[in-house]
Design a protein around this motif. Structure first.
Motif, PDB file in Angstrom:
ATOM      1  N   THR A   1       0.832  -1.207   0.000  1.00 26.14           N
ATOM      2  CA  THR A   1       0.000   0.000   0.000  1.00 26.14           C
ATOM      3  C   THR A   1       0.864   1.253   0.000  1.00 26.14           C
ATOM      4  OG1 THR A   1      -0.270  -0.125   2.403  1.00 26.14           O
ATOM      5  CG2 THR A   1      -2.022  -1.076   1.050  1.00 26.14           C
ATOM      6  N   SER A   2       1.979   1.225   0.725  1.00 25.02           N
ATOM      7  CA  SER A   2       2.873   2.387   0.717  1.00 25.02           C
ATOM      8  C   SER A   2       3.439   2.630  -0.675  1.00 25.02           C
ATOM      9  CB  SER A   2       4.014   2.189   1.719  1.00 25.02           C
ATOM     10  OG  SER A   2       3.515   2.145   3.027  1.00 25.02           O
ATOM     11  N   LEU A   3       3.910   1.558  -1.316  1.00 23.85           N
ATOM     12  CA  LEU A   3       4.444   1.703  -2.670  1.00 23.85           C
ATOM     13  C   LEU A   3       3.348   2.116  -3.650  1.00 23.85           C
ATOM     14  CD1 LEU A   3       6.918  -1.318  -2.823  1.00 23.85           C
ATOM     15  CD2 LEU A   3       7.458   1.112  -2.476  1.00 23.85           C
ATOM     16  N   GLY A   4       2.136   1.621  -3.435  1.00 26.63           N
ATOM     17  CA  GLY A   4       1.010   2.053  -4.278  1.00 26.63           C
ATOM     18  C   GLY A   4       0.763   3.544  -4.164  1.00 26.63           C
ATOM     19  N   MET A   5       0.797   4.048  -2.937  1.00 30.03           N
ATOM     20  CA  MET A   5       0.604   5.488  -2.718  1.00 30.03           C
ATOM     21  C   MET A   5       1.703   6.290  -3.394  1.00 30.03           C
ATOM     22  SD  MET A   5      -0.445   5.584   1.255  1.00 30.03           S
ATOM     23  CE  MET A   5      -1.879   4.731   1.859  1.00 30.03           C
TER      24      MET A   5
ATOM     25  N   ALA B   1       3.684   5.334  -5.942  1.00 26.81           N
ATOM     26  CA  ALA B   1       3.656   5.197  -7.400  1.00 26.81           C
ATOM     27  C   ALA B   1       2.440   5.880  -8.030  1.00 26.81           C
ATOM     28  CB  ALA B   1       3.660   3.711  -7.780  1.00 26.81           C
ATOM     29  N   MET B   2       1.301   5.758  -7.384  1.00 26.68           N
ATOM     30  CA  MET B   2       0.072   6.270  -7.990  1.00 26.68           C
ATOM     31  C   MET B   2      -0.227   7.722  -7.638  1.00 26.68           C
ATOM     32  SD  MET B   2      -2.372   2.936  -7.550  1.00 26.68           S
ATOM     33  CE  MET B   2      -3.791   3.719  -8.301  1.00 26.68           C
TER      34      MET B   2
ATOM     35  N   TRP C   1      -4.228   7.262  -6.089  1.00 27.47           N
ATOM     36  CA  TRP C   1      -4.485   6.398  -4.942  1.00 27.47           C
ATOM     37  C   TRP C   1      -5.738   6.859  -4.194  1.00 27.47           C
ATOM     38  CZ3 TRP C   1      -2.705   1.778  -3.689  1.00 27.47           C
ATOM     39  CH2 TRP C   1      -3.042   1.272  -2.427  1.00 27.47           C
ATOM     40  N   GLN C   2      -6.066   8.119  -4.329  1.00 24.08           N
ATOM     41  CA  GLN C   2      -7.242   8.658  -3.644  1.00 24.08           C
ATOM     42  C   GLN C   2      -8.506   7.918  -4.067  1.00 24.08           C
ATOM     43  OE1 GLN C   2      -9.847  10.878  -4.884  1.00 24.08           O
ATOM     44  NE2 GLN C   2     -10.569  11.650  -2.942  1.00 24.08           N
TER      45      GLN C   2
ATOM     46  N   TRP D   1      -0.111  12.242  -1.328  1.00 22.07           N
ATOM     47  CA  TRP D   1      -0.143  10.783  -1.238  1.00 22.07           C
ATOM     48  C   TRP D   1       1.258  10.206  -1.171  1.00 22.07           C
ATOM     49  CZ3 TRP D   1      -3.783   8.268   0.766  1.00 22.07           C
ATOM     50  CH2 TRP D   1      -5.087   8.712   0.663  1.00 22.07           C
ATOM     51  N   ARG D   2       2.206  10.819  -1.876  1.00 19.74           N
ATOM     52  CA  ARG D   2       3.588  10.308  -1.818  1.00 19.74           C
ATOM     53  C   ARG D   2       4.187  10.506  -0.432  1.00 19.74           C
ATOM     54  NH1 ARG D   2       4.092  12.178  -7.705  1.00 19.74           N
ATOM     55  NH2 ARG D   2       3.638  10.205  -8.729  1.00 19.74           N
ATOM     56  N   LYS D   3       3.885  11.612   0.213  1.00 21.27           N
ATOM     57  CA  LYS D   3       4.360  11.834   1.583  1.00 21.27           C
ATOM     58  C   LYS D   3       3.785  10.790   2.530  1.00 21.27           C
ATOM     59  CE  LYS D   3       5.019  16.824   1.358  1.00 21.27           C
ATOM     60  NZ  LYS D   3       4.526  18.135   1.835  1.00 21.27           N
ATOM     61  N   ILE D   4       2.509  10.491   2.375  1.00 24.40           N
ATOM     62  CA  ILE D   4       1.877   9.476   3.223  1.00 24.40           C
ATOM     63  C   ILE D   4       2.512   8.113   2.965  1.00 24.40           C
ATOM     64  CG2 ILE D   4      -0.273   8.226   3.683  1.00 24.40           C
ATOM     65  CD1 ILE D   4      -1.720  10.917   3.061  1.00 24.40           C
ATOM     66  N   GLY D   5       2.715   7.786   1.694  1.00 26.90           N
ATOM     67  CA  GLY D   5       3.349   6.507   1.348  1.00 26.90           C
ATOM     68  C   GLY D   5       4.744   6.392   1.912  1.00 26.90           C
ATOM     69  N   LEU D   6       5.528   7.455   1.801  1.00 29.80           N
ATOM     70  CA  LEU D   6       6.890   7.436   2.364  1.00 29.80           C
ATOM     71  C   LEU D   6       6.872   7.339   3.884  1.00 29.80           C
ATOM     72  CD1 LEU D   6       8.589  10.111   0.088  1.00 29.80           C
ATOM     73  CD2 LEU D   6       9.176   7.672   0.218  1.00 29.80           C
TER      74      LEU D   6
END
Length: 133
Positions: free
Chosen positions: A20-24, A26-27, A31-32, A112-117
């Motif tokens: 899920t982190s990588l999905g956030m 990448a997408m 992802w939203q 979303w990338r900040k959340i994923g990271l």
């Protein structure tokens, strides 16, 4: 030695957290749409309910293994701490209209990338807890 269900539960959660982190990452803002489907409506979609039931079932099996094994602090964190955090997340986001609105309102790639990271270390923590449980 860990029971097999403790390992399936712990490593499975680690894989899900990583995916899920990588999905956030990448997408990005795409992802939203996934989050909106899971959390945005009054009713949860069938895939969300199915995943919840599978995780709950794995947790029950892991809890039985844990009860029969030597109990460590890492094991307690994995078997008791993780469900406690899930419960808090559910109360704040999944079952709270304001929380759902806040999550579904994130609509930038950077957000979303900040959340994923920020979530990436969760996978490592879950692996460590599983190894030492």
């Amino acid at each position: 030695m860990n029971g097999p269900w403790i390992e399936v539960f712990g490593y499975g959660l680690a894989v899900l957290a990583l995916a899920t982190s990588l999905g956030m990452i990448a997408m990005g803002r795409r992802w939203q749409k996934v989050e909106a489907r899971a959390y945005g409506g009054v009713r949860r979609p069938k895939w969300f309910l199915g995943a919840t039931l599978c995780l709950g079932g794995l947790w029950i099996l892991a809890a039985f293994d844990f009860a029969r094994s030597e109990q460590t602090i890492a094991g307690w964190a994995l078997i008791a701490g993780v469900p406690l955090v899930w419960s808090m997340k559910a109360a704040l986001i999944v079952f709270n209209p304001k929380g759902r609105k806040a999550v579904t309102a994130i609509d930038t790639d950077a957000g979303w990338r900040k959340i994923g990271l920020a979530r990436l270390p969760i996978a490592l923590v879950l692996v460590i807890l599983t190894v030492f449980s």
